[in-house]
Design a protein around this motif. Structure first.
Motif, PDB file in Angstrom:
ATOM      1  N   ASP A  79       1.019  -1.418   0.039  1.00  0.00           N
ATOM      2  CA  ASP A  79       0.378   0.200   0.069  1.00  0.00           C
ATOM      3  C   ASP A  79       0.739   1.379  -0.050  1.00  0.00           C
ATOM      4  O   ASP A  79       0.676   2.137  -0.184  1.00  0.00           O
ATOM      5  N   LEU A  80       2.518   1.207   0.682  1.00  0.00           N
ATOM      6  CA  LEU A  80       3.428   2.488   0.255  1.00  0.00           C
ATOM      7  C   LEU A  80       3.911   1.920  -1.266  1.00  0.00           C
ATOM      8  O   LEU A  80       4.233   3.294  -1.619  1.00  0.00           O
ATOM      9  N   THR A  81       3.720   1.297  -1.303  1.00  0.00           N
ATOM     10  CA  THR A  81       5.583   1.562  -2.344  1.00  0.00           C
ATOM     11  C   THR A  81       4.767   1.379  -3.658  1.00  0.00           C
ATOM     12  O   THR A  81       5.552   1.610  -5.253  1.00  0.00           O
ATOM     13  N   GLY A  82       3.345   0.573  -3.498  1.00  0.00           N
ATOM     14  CA  GLY A  82       2.763   0.474  -5.023  1.00  0.00           C
ATOM     15  C   GLY A  82       3.282  -0.484  -5.575  1.00  0.00           C
ATOM     16  O   GLY A  82       3.770  -1.930  -4.952  1.00  0.00           O
ATOM     17  N   ILE A  83       2.020  -1.568  -6.415  1.00  0.00           N
ATOM     18  CA  ILE A  83       2.437  -3.002  -7.039  1.00  0.00           C
ATOM     19  C   ILE A  83       2.133  -2.983  -8.508  1.00  0.00           C
ATOM     20  O   ILE A  83       1.875  -1.895  -9.713  1.00  0.00           O
ATOM     21  N   LEU A 100       5.067   6.511  -1.496  1.00  0.00           N
ATOM     22  CA  LEU A 100       6.162   6.829  -1.059  1.00  0.00           C
ATOM     23  C   LEU A 100       6.774   7.630  -2.185  1.00  0.00           C
ATOM     24  O   LEU A 100       7.818   8.165  -2.227  1.00  0.00           O
ATOM     25  N   LEU A 101       6.156   7.542  -3.845  1.00  0.00           N
ATOM     26  CA  LEU A 101       7.458   7.783  -4.760  1.00  0.00           C
ATOM     27  C   LEU A 101       6.439   9.486  -5.210  1.00  0.00           C
ATOM     28  O   LEU A 101       5.563   9.475  -6.331  1.00  0.00           O
ATOM     29  N   SER A 102       6.219   9.960  -3.653  1.00  0.00           N
ATOM     30  CA  SER A 102       6.062  11.418  -4.274  1.00  0.00           C
ATOM     31  C   SER A 102       7.499  12.321  -2.934  1.00  0.00           C
ATOM     32  O   SER A 102       8.649  11.734  -2.797  1.00  0.00           O
ATOM     33  N   GLN A 103       7.180  12.927  -3.286  1.00  0.00           N
ATOM     34  CA  GLN A 103       8.745  14.067  -2.989  1.00  0.00           C
ATOM     35  C   GLN A 103       8.575  14.147  -1.762  1.00  0.00           C
ATOM     36  O   GLN A 103       9.283  14.364  -0.764  1.00  0.00           O
ATOM     37  N   ILE A 104       7.692  14.863  -1.325  1.00  0.00           N
ATOM     38  CA  ILE A 104       6.554  14.879   0.847  1.00  0.00           C
ATOM     39  C   ILE A 104       5.878  14.109   0.945  1.00  0.00           C
ATOM     40  O   ILE A 104       5.110  14.120   0.297  1.00  0.00           O
ATOM     41  N   VAL A 105       6.009  13.459   1.658  1.00  0.00           N
ATOM     42  CA  VAL A 105       5.973  12.090   2.537  1.00  0.00           C
ATOM     43  C   VAL A 105       5.303  12.109   3.225  1.00  0.00           C
ATOM     44  O   VAL A 105       5.943  12.474   4.907  1.00  0.00           O
ATOM     45  N   LEU A 106       3.944  12.727   4.343  1.00  0.00           N
ATOM     46  CA  LEU A 106       2.695  12.358   5.696  1.00  0.00           C
ATOM     47  C   LEU A 106       3.355  10.991   5.602  1.00  0.00           C
ATOM     48  O   LEU A 106       1.859  10.616   5.347  1.00  0.00           O
ATOM     49  N   ALA A 107       3.644  10.423   7.081  1.00  0.00           N
ATOM     50  CA  ALA A 107       3.187   9.157   7.579  1.00  0.00           C
ATOM     51  C   ALA A 107       2.484   9.493   8.707  1.00  0.00           C
ATOM     52  O   ALA A 107       2.940   9.631   9.775  1.00  0.00           O
ATOM     53  N   LEU A 122      12.139   2.231   5.924  1.00  0.00           N
ATOM     54  CA  LEU A 122      13.558   2.093   5.833  1.00  0.00           C
ATOM     55  C   LEU A 122      14.210   2.379   4.734  1.00  0.00           C
ATOM     56  O   LEU A 122      15.476   3.022   4.669  1.00  0.00           O
ATOM     57  N   GLU A 123      13.469   1.282   3.931  1.00  0.00           N
ATOM     58  CA  GLU A 123      14.278   1.549   2.521  1.00  0.00           C
ATOM     59  C   GLU A 123      14.702   2.751   1.709  1.00  0.00           C
ATOM     60  O   GLU A 123      16.120   4.057   1.651  1.00  0.00           O
ATOM     61  N   GLN A 129      15.253   4.680  -1.997  1.00  0.00           N
ATOM     62  CA  GLN A 129      14.610   4.006  -3.710  1.00  0.00           C
ATOM     63  C   GLN A 129      13.532   2.700  -3.014  1.00  0.00           C
ATOM     64  O   GLN A 129      13.557   3.085  -1.645  1.00  0.00           O
ATOM     65  N   VAL A 130      12.597   2.522  -3.953  1.00  0.00           N
ATOM     66  CA  VAL A 130      12.106   1.506  -3.234  1.00  0.00           C
ATOM     67  C   VAL A 130      12.148   0.446  -3.935  1.00  0.00           C
ATOM     68  O   VAL A 130      12.368   0.244  -5.097  1.00  0.00           O
ATOM     69  N   THR A 131      11.635  -0.650  -3.945  1.00  0.00           N
ATOM     70  CA  THR A 131      11.969  -2.410  -4.621  1.00  0.00           C
ATOM     71  C   THR A 131      10.692  -3.104  -4.584  1.00  0.00           C
ATOM     72  O   THR A 131      10.187  -3.656  -3.202  1.00  0.00           O
ATOM     73  N   VAL A 132      10.223  -3.369  -5.152  1.00  0.00           N
ATOM     74  CA  VAL A 132       8.315  -3.351  -5.812  1.00  0.00           C
ATOM     75  C   VAL A 132       9.010  -4.975  -6.578  1.00  0.00           C
ATOM     76  O   VAL A 132       9.572  -4.894  -7.570  1.00  0.00           O
ATOM     77  N   GLU A 133       8.422  -5.978  -6.075  1.00  0.00           N
ATOM     78  CA  GLU A 133       8.588  -8.116  -6.840  1.00  0.00           C
ATOM     79  C   GLU A 133      10.088  -7.861  -7.654  1.00  0.00           C
ATOM     80  O   GLU A 133       9.857  -7.961  -8.764  1.00  0.00           O
ATOM     81  N   GLY A 134      11.427  -7.505  -6.754  1.00  0.00           N
ATOM     82  CA  GLY A 134      12.842  -7.226  -7.571  1.00  0.00           C
ATOM     83  C   GLY A 134      13.080  -6.288  -8.589  1.00  0.00           C
ATOM     84  O   GLY A 134      14.369  -6.208  -8.451  1.00  0.00           O
ATOM     85  N   ASN A 135      12.217  -5.151  -8.951  1.00  0.00           N
ATOM     86  CA  ASN A 135      12.490  -4.279  -9.385  1.00  0.00           C
ATOM     87  C   ASN A 135      12.633  -3.189  -8.836  1.00  0.00           C
ATOM     88  O   ASN A 135      11.909  -2.334  -7.475  1.00  0.00           O
TER      89      ASN A 135
END
Length: 316
Positions: A79-83, A100-107, A122-123, A129-135
């Motif tokens: 839900d954070l990184t995308g699918i 998470l793929l925004s410039q300013i994120v409010l958690a 954390l990553e 960067q984010v890692t989704v399905e190995g990418n």
């Protein structure tokens, strides 16, 4: 390096954010420092003190893309990184971006999510960067996380582990406004919300300039020794189980350089260190269990260390 650019940057940000947030100038200065150094901020306070409005007004001021994530126990890392999903029309997999793929994120209320979901931050906070399905997908610059948590609720919350707390450059408490500030707030919000009409006043070029040049601020050997002595003192304090890591040493040094720059100086002074030390260090120490129940004990321990470590004096 033109030090005047930093002064103008601070002035424009504070004036624009000040149209929404009344007072709290010291905290806004610290958030500007964190933004310049590409750090992240944890806001810990009771509900209703303007944490969300502060994040939104900052994103509008900077002209950055903004996403708010409401953390809940059923929130998943995807839900954070995308699918990746299968597009039947094109007969291929497509990536749907997460917030998470925004410039300013409010958690928002980060401690309500499970540790598995918290770890998804954390990553991106450390590696950008984010890692989704190995990418691996690089995040846009600038990237800035503002997380909030409620310190008074315990049921249904998952305290942040030390490893994740260490990813936050600063931990700040907004605090209640004073009488005059709250009255001014009532008048300002009586007819409309000033956040709705807030405009961007900072360009991407200005952001890149301050983020790329703050490290050119001079910091003397005496100030470096002062910072190091404070950090080492946390490792030898009898109230502290686990002291600050070298990451804190580097973070405090960089924060002092940025703080000096927005203060109109191209050199660091001891007062810069004292202004940032509690916000940068207090959440990154682990107190001994028998004293950890005291409110603001970590802040008090850092303040005590600051009062005992000898302050360098300029020789004329």
């Amino acid at each position: 390096m033109d030090i005047k650019v930093f002064g103008e940057f601070k002035k424009k940000v504070k004036e624009n954010v000040g149209k929404v947030i009344v007072g709290k100038e010291e905290n806004i200065d610290k958030i500007i420092v964190a933004f310049i150094t590409s750090g992240h901020v944890l806001l810990e306070d009771v509900p209703g003190l303007g944490k969300t409005k502060l994040a939104r007004s900052l994103s509008k001021t900077m002209g950055c893309t903004f996403k708010r994530i409401q953390f809940t126990p059923d929130l998943l890392p995807s839900d954070l990184t995308g699918i990746y999903f299968y597009n039947q029309k094109d007969q291929e997999f497509e990536f749907r971006k997460g917030p998470l793929l925004s410039q300013i994120v409010l958690a928002d209320e980060i401690n309500r999510a499970t540790p598995r979901t918290q770890s998804a931050l954390l990553e991106c906070m450390e590696e950008r960067q984010v890692t989704v399905e190995g990418n691996t997908i690089k995040l846009d610059e600038p990237f800035f996380v503002i997380a909030t948590q409620n310190p008074i609720e315990q049921f249904g919350t998952f305290p942040l582990p030390e490893a994740q707390l260490d990813r936050f450059f600063m931990k700040i408490s907004m605090g209640y406004p004073n009488y005059n500030e709250e009255k001014s707030m009532m008048e300002r919000f009586m007819e409309s919300d000033p956040l709705d009409t807030l405009k961007s006043v900072i360009t991407l070029e200005e952001i890149k300039y301050v983020q790329n040049n703050y490290c050119k601020v001079h910091i003397s050997d005496e100030i470096k020794d002062y910072i190091l002595n404070i950090v080492v003192a946390t490792r030898n304090n009898t109230d502290i189980e686990l002291g600050c890591s070298p990451r804190v040493t580097l973070g405090l040094m960089k924060g002092c350089q940025a703080y000096a720059a927005i203060s109109g100086r191209d050199y660091v002074i001891p007062e810069d260190v004292k202004a940032l030390a509690v916000s940068v260090m207090a959440h990154r120490i682990v107190l001994k269990s028998e004293i950890n129940v005291e409110k603001d004990k970590a802040n008090n321990v850092i303040n005590l260390i600051l009062s005992t470590v000898k302050t360098p004096i300029e020789t004329i």
